[in-house]
Design a protein around this motif. Structure first.
Motif, PDB file in Angstrom:
ATOM      1  N   THR A 164    -117.008  46.561  11.545  1.00 50.41           N
ATOM      2  CA  THR A 164    -115.490  46.638  11.208  1.00 50.41           C
ATOM      3  C   THR A 164    -114.657  46.429  12.348  1.00 50.41           C
ATOM      4  O   THR A 164    -113.680  45.334  12.491  1.00 50.41           O
ATOM      5  CB  THR A 164    -114.970  47.775  10.170  1.00 50.41           C
ATOM      6  N   ASP A 165    -114.921  47.360  13.264  1.00 49.38           N
ATOM      7  CA  ASP A 165    -113.943  47.493  14.509  1.00 49.38           C
ATOM      8  C   ASP A 165    -113.946  46.092  15.336  1.00 49.38           C
ATOM      9  O   ASP A 165    -113.016  45.435  15.817  1.00 49.38           O
ATOM     10  CB  ASP A 165    -114.153  48.573  15.373  1.00 49.38           C
ATOM     11  N   ASP A 166    -115.217  45.661  15.357  1.00 52.14           N
ATOM     12  CA  ASP A 166    -115.652  44.453  16.124  1.00 52.14           C
ATOM     13  C   ASP A 166    -114.837  42.923  15.340  1.00 52.14           C
ATOM     14  O   ASP A 166    -114.410  42.201  16.104  1.00 52.14           O
ATOM     15  CB  ASP A 166    -117.142  44.033  16.119  1.00 52.14           C
ATOM     16  N   THR A 167    -115.060  43.267  14.115  1.00 55.62           N
ATOM     17  CA  THR A 167    -114.415  41.891  13.429  1.00 55.62           C
ATOM     18  C   THR A 167    -112.945  42.030  13.468  1.00 55.62           C
ATOM     19  O   THR A 167    -112.238  40.938  13.651  1.00 55.62           O
ATOM     20  CB  THR A 167    -114.955  41.953  11.843  1.00 55.62           C
ATOM     21  N   ILE A 168    -112.419  43.251  13.339  1.00 54.20           N
ATOM     22  CA  ILE A 168    -110.737  43.370  13.347  1.00 54.20           C
ATOM     23  C   ILE A 168    -110.344  43.081  14.763  1.00 54.20           C
ATOM     24  O   ILE A 168    -109.337  42.307  15.038  1.00 54.20           O
ATOM     25  CB  ILE A 168    -110.413  44.491  12.886  1.00 54.20           C
ATOM     26  N   LYS A 169    -111.020  43.102  15.921  1.00 55.29           N
ATOM     27  CA  LYS A 169    -110.853  42.758  17.137  1.00 55.29           C
ATOM     28  C   LYS A 169    -110.959  41.425  17.453  1.00 55.29           C
ATOM     29  O   LYS A 169    -109.912  40.778  17.698  1.00 55.29           O
ATOM     30  CB  LYS A 169    -111.848  43.390  18.252  1.00 55.29           C
ATOM     31  N   ASP A 170    -111.872  40.696  16.602  1.00 49.62           N
ATOM     32  CA  ASP A 170    -111.892  39.251  16.683  1.00 49.62           C
ATOM     33  C   ASP A 170    -110.681  38.423  16.011  1.00 49.62           C
ATOM     34  O   ASP A 170    -110.079  37.461  16.329  1.00 49.62           O
ATOM     35  CB  ASP A 170    -113.112  38.638  15.943  1.00 49.62           C
ATOM     36  N   ILE A 171    -110.237  39.116  14.984  1.00 46.77           N
ATOM     37  CA  ILE A 171    -109.141  38.791  13.910  1.00 46.77           C
ATOM     38  C   ILE A 171    -107.909  38.703  14.587  1.00 46.77           C
ATOM     39  O   ILE A 171    -107.057  37.916  15.006  1.00 46.77           O
ATOM     40  CB  ILE A 171    -108.864  39.493  12.673  1.00 46.77           C
ATOM     41  N   ASP A 172    -107.773  39.926  15.423  1.00 48.58           N
ATOM     42  CA  ASP A 172    -106.555  40.123  16.351  1.00 48.58           C
ATOM     43  C   ASP A 172    -106.417  39.037  17.345  1.00 48.58           C
ATOM     44  O   ASP A 172    -105.485  38.475  17.926  1.00 48.58           O
ATOM     45  CB  ASP A 172    -106.628  41.653  16.871  1.00 48.58           C
ATOM     46  N   ALA A 173    -107.662  38.733  18.088  1.00 51.77           N
ATOM     47  CA  ALA A 173    -107.489  37.903  19.053  1.00 51.77           C
ATOM     48  C   ALA A 173    -107.328  36.482  18.706  1.00 51.77           C
ATOM     49  O   ALA A 173    -106.514  35.937  19.301  1.00 51.77           O
ATOM     50  CB  ALA A 173    -109.072  37.855  19.793  1.00 51.77           C
ATOM     51  N   ALA A 174    -107.876  36.072  17.596  1.00 57.43           N
ATOM     52  CA  ALA A 174    -107.639  34.860  17.119  1.00 57.43           C
ATOM     53  C   ALA A 174    -106.071  34.543  16.614  1.00 57.43           C
ATOM     54  O   ALA A 174    -105.413  33.540  16.809  1.00 57.43           O
ATOM     55  CB  ALA A 174    -108.438  34.662  15.911  1.00 57.43           C
ATOM     56  N   ALA A 175    -105.625  35.498  16.040  1.00 53.96           N
ATOM     57  CA  ALA A 175    -104.214  35.715  15.563  1.00 53.96           C
ATOM     58  C   ALA A 175    -103.220  35.635  16.872  1.00 53.96           C
ATOM     59  O   ALA A 175    -102.330  35.020  16.810  1.00 53.96           O
ATOM     60  CB  ALA A 175    -103.688  36.744  14.760  1.00 53.96           C
ATOM     61  N   HIS A 176    -103.383  36.369  17.987  1.00 57.47           N
ATOM     62  CA  HIS A 176    -102.875  36.542  19.018  1.00 57.47           C
ATOM     63  C   HIS A 176    -102.654  35.131  19.897  1.00 57.47           C
ATOM     64  O   HIS A 176    -101.644  34.791  20.177  1.00 57.47           O
ATOM     65  CB  HIS A 176    -103.276  37.717  20.036  1.00 57.47           C
ATOM     66  N   ALA A 177    -103.929  34.456  19.879  1.00 54.72           N
ATOM     67  CA  ALA A 177    -103.966  33.168  20.639  1.00 54.72           C
ATOM     68  C   ALA A 177    -103.008  32.257  19.923  1.00 54.72           C
ATOM     69  O   ALA A 177    -102.607  31.366  20.431  1.00 54.72           O
ATOM     70  CB  ALA A 177    -105.438  32.806  20.600  1.00 54.72           C
ATOM     71  N   LYS A 178    -103.107  32.155  18.482  1.00 58.37           N
ATOM     72  CA  LYS A 178    -102.506  31.246  17.792  1.00 58.37           C
ATOM     73  C   LYS A 178    -101.208  31.521  17.898  1.00 58.37           C
ATOM     74  O   LYS A 178    -100.192  30.695  17.742  1.00 58.37           O
ATOM     75  CB  LYS A 178    -102.907  31.296  16.196  1.00 58.37           C
ATOM     76  N   GLU A 179    -100.649  32.851  17.970  1.00 60.87           N
ATOM     77  CA  GLU A 179     -99.061  33.203  18.154  1.00 60.87           C
ATOM     78  C   GLU A 179     -98.550  32.325  19.297  1.00 60.87           C
ATOM     79  O   GLU A 179     -97.528  32.108  19.223  1.00 60.87           O
ATOM     80  CB  GLU A 179     -98.770  34.469  17.838  1.00 60.87           C
ATOM     81  N   GLN A 180     -99.526  32.890  20.433  1.00 62.08           N
ATOM     82  CA  GLN A 180     -99.013  32.289  21.843  1.00 62.08           C
ATOM     83  C   GLN A 180     -98.990  30.640  21.959  1.00 62.08           C
ATOM     84  O   GLN A 180     -98.023  30.191  22.369  1.00 62.08           O
ATOM     85  CB  GLN A 180    -100.016  32.754  22.782  1.00 62.08           C
ATOM     86  N   GLU A 181    -100.080  30.083  21.253  1.00 58.64           N
ATOM     87  CA  GLU A 181     -99.801  28.650  21.133  1.00 58.64           C
ATOM     88  C   GLU A 181     -98.634  28.120  20.470  1.00 58.64           C
ATOM     89  O   GLU A 181     -98.065  27.346  20.881  1.00 58.64           O
ATOM     90  CB  GLU A 181    -101.107  28.229  20.413  1.00 58.64           C
ATOM     91  N   ILE A 182     -98.332  29.046  19.162  1.00 59.40           N
ATOM     92  CA  ILE A 182     -96.958  28.521  18.481  1.00 59.40           C
ATOM     93  C   ILE A 182     -95.920  28.544  19.254  1.00 59.40           C
ATOM     94  O   ILE A 182     -95.055  27.780  19.232  1.00 59.40           O
ATOM     95  CB  ILE A 182     -97.022  29.230  17.035  1.00 59.40           C
ATOM     96  N   LEU A 183     -95.830  29.916  19.827  1.00 60.30           N
ATOM     97  CA  LEU A 183     -94.563  30.195  20.678  1.00 60.30           C
ATOM     98  C   LEU A 183     -94.668  29.271  21.997  1.00 60.30           C
ATOM     99  O   LEU A 183     -93.500  29.342  22.663  1.00 60.30           O
ATOM    100  CB  LEU A 183     -94.506  31.724  21.004  1.00 60.30           C
ATOM    101  N   GLY A 184     -95.627  28.624  22.479  1.00 63.86           N
ATOM    102  CA  GLY A 184     -95.605  27.708  23.489  1.00 63.86           C
ATOM    103  C   GLY A 184     -95.627  28.792  24.738  1.00 63.86           C
ATOM    104  O   GLY A 184     -95.111  28.327  25.738  1.00 63.86           O
ATOM    105  N   LYS A 185     -96.513  29.696  24.764  1.00 59.29           N
ATOM    106  CA  LYS A 185     -96.603  30.493  25.857  1.00 59.29           C
ATOM    107  C   LYS A 185     -98.002  30.411  26.575  1.00 59.29           C
ATOM    108  O   LYS A 185     -98.947  29.796  26.285  1.00 59.29           O
ATOM    109  CB  LYS A 185     -96.503  32.007  25.430  1.00 59.29           C
TER     110      LYS A 185
END
Length: 185
Positions: A164-185
């Motif tokens: 569970t912890d590993d999968t949630i870590k992957d989810i957080d990483a994917a979401a963070h990367a997408k947010e950075q991409e959207i915000l142009g950072k």
């Protein structure tokens, strides 16, 4: 037969991660991506078909998607489907080729999309927690039926929590990367 199945739990957790990645791929970031057109269905030959089954979708330039429609009679149906998809993109038709210039995102729209990416990630986290709960319930059932010992229950419970912890870590990483991409950072 034990109720606990590690492979099933792992498969379901990774399924939630894959759904999140697919949802995030569909979010427009100001860069052209063929995944942007994945959810679009075109009404042709009396049926709704995914756009990639009636045309070749490619990205010739960073801010342009091109759609090469195979059958000339389907060009207007493909163009109509893209217009009605609510992507905020105006298709330019040239024979059997449809070009989609990707406009720059406004700051407000970027914030909305980043928020949406966060909502997708939260849905995935909830799905993973539900799978964890199912796994823990299965372990409890197995222990009550005396199919596993108390120690085994604890060991497997720790294993489920780690997955569970590993999968949630992957989810957080994917979401963070997408947010950075959207915000142009």
């Amino acid at each position: 037969m034990p109720a606990y199945d590690k492979n099933d739990i792992n498969r379901r957790m990774h399924g939630a991660l894959e759904v999140l990645k697919h949802d995030l791929a569909g979010l427009r970031t100001g860069r052209a991506s063929t995944a942007l057109l994945d959810p679009i269905a075109v009404e042709v030959y009396g049926a709704n078909m995914p756009i990639n089954q009636v045309a070749t979708v490619s990205v010739p330039e960073p801010r342009t998607i091109s759609v090469q429609v195979w059958d000339r009679s389907n060009v207007s149906a493909v163009e109509k489907a893209i217009r009605n998809a609510g992507l905020g993109i105006n298709p330019i038709t040239d024979g059997q080729m449809i070009r989609l210039p990707i406009p720059e995102l406004t700051e407000e729209r970027r914030k909305e999309l980043a928020k949406l990416a966060g909502q997708y990630a939260e849905k995935a986290r909830i799905a993973v927690r539900n799978v964890r709960r199912d796994g823990m319930d299965a372990l409890k059932t197995d222990e009550k039926k005396h199919e596993i010992s108390e120690d085994e229950h604890k060991r497997l419970g720790t294993e489920v929590q780690k997955m569970t912890d590993d999968t949630i870590k992957d989810i957080d990483a994917a979401a963070h990367a997408k947010e950075q991409e959207i915000l142009g950072k």
